[in-house]
Scaffold this active site. Structure first.
Site, PDB file in Angstrom:
ATOM      1  N   GLY A   8       0.838  -1.195   0.000  1.00  0.00           N
ATOM      2  CA  GLY A   8       0.000   0.000   0.000  1.00  0.00           C
ATOM      3  C   GLY A   8       0.871   1.242   0.000  1.00  0.00           C
ATOM      4  N   GLY A  76      -2.024  -1.862   9.509  1.00  0.00           N
ATOM      5  CA  GLY A  76      -2.674  -0.625   9.908  1.00  0.00           C
ATOM      6  C   GLY A  76      -4.049  -0.451   9.296  1.00  0.00           C
ATOM      7  CB  THR A  78      -9.639   0.171  10.144  1.00  0.00           C
ATOM      8  OG1 THR A  78     -10.110   0.893   8.989  1.00  0.00           O
ATOM      9  CG2 THR A  78      -8.623   1.026  10.888  1.00  0.00           C
ATOM     10  CG  HIS A 136     -11.742   9.672  10.962  1.00  0.00           C
ATOM     11  ND1 HIS A 136     -12.402   9.230  12.092  1.00  0.00           N
ATOM     12  CD2 HIS A 136     -10.461   9.226  11.073  1.00  0.00           C
ATOM     13  CE1 HIS A 136     -11.550   8.539  12.847  1.00  0.00           C
ATOM     14  NE2 HIS A 136     -10.375   8.525  12.256  1.00  0.00           N
ATOM     15  CE  LYS A 140     -11.841   5.741   9.698  1.00  0.00           C
ATOM     16  NZ  LYS A 140     -10.661   4.911   9.382  1.00  0.00           N
TER      17      LYS A 140
END
Length: 251
Positions: A8, A76, A78, A136, A140
């Site tokens: 990524g 990392g 989610t 956020h 997201k």
């Protein structure tokens, strides 16, 4: 030197991870891969630890592939459910190095957010009411955030251990305005241009309120936590699946 590959690498977080790995004195970048690249390029010969920051729809498959390669992984991304975590544990048990494989998943790498989560679990037993608000940027992809869900679970567990009754709420109709209920804790998500990553935990009793808030204004705030996780996996972190940066802090 710890050899780190990034999956990524062209994403918003991945770019920061690549920069952090290049700038740290004890890490060096092995491979920087992104969507469409072959993850089997990553082997124990060229990589000590992989950092995976992609999107929830592909992260599980990425992690399973990397476990199959026998490399340790810091995740990392989610969006992890109990079912997905069970698949990771099964892959470790049936992988090439079940006794030594390390996989670390963090709902949040910001030290402020990890501490806020920790403080919230300590405060939970003292208050009748508790709610979580996460805020956020509008790009997201998941809501509520993994951090907010993790915080709500921690609050719920602390309340259960203390024998508290369910949080009071006389709402009969809300049209969804009361947010998602996670283990009995209402979690609210805000998506707003100009924000980065923020969380508020609200606790209330008759006549008083406690607010615990963590703000990450820039993605560089996550890099010390990412590098800490990389160093721990390359060092004395336990084998198996570990969830949460709090395990690597002296709390």
């Amino acid at each position: 030197m710890i050899k780190v590959s990034v999956v990524g690498a062209k994403g918003r977080m991945g770019l920061h991870v690549v920069e952090a790995v290049n700038n740290a004195e004890d890490t060096q970048l092995a491979l920087a891969l992104d969507a469409g690249d072959d993850l089997t390029q990553i082997t124990t010969d060229n990589t000590d630890v992989v950092v995976e920051f992609t999107v929830p729809s592909v992260s599980l498959n990425n992690v399973l592939t990397l476990i199959g390669q026998g490399v340790d992984v810091v995740v990392g991304t989610t969006g992890w459910t109990d079912e997905k975590l069970a698949q990771v544990k099964s892959a470790i048990a049936n992988g090439p190095k079940p006794e030594t494989q390390k996989v670390f998943i963090a709902p949040n790498f910001a030290i402020s957010a990890v501490l806020a989560d920790y403080f919230a679990t300590k405060a939970a037993k003292y208050f009748e009411s508790a709610e979580v608000i996460e805020l956020h940027h509008p790009t997201k992809v998941d809501a509520p955030s993994g951090t907010a869900i993790h915080t709500a679970h921690g609050i719920a567990e602390a309340r259960k251990a203390a024998g508290l009754a369910p949080v009071p709420d006389a709402t009969e109709t809300d049209g969804g305005s009361r947010g998602q209920v996670v283990d009995g804790i209402h979690v609210h998500a805000v998506r707003l241009r100009g924000l980065n990553a923020h969380e508020e935990v609200l606790f209330g009793n008759a006549g008083e309120q406690l607010t615990i808030r963590a703000d990450s204004f820039d993605r560089t705030s996550f890099m010390p936590g990412v590098l800490l996780a990389v160093r721990k996996l390359a060092g004395d972190a336990p084998a198996g699946l570990t969830i949460g940066l709090d395990h690597f802090l002296d709390l």
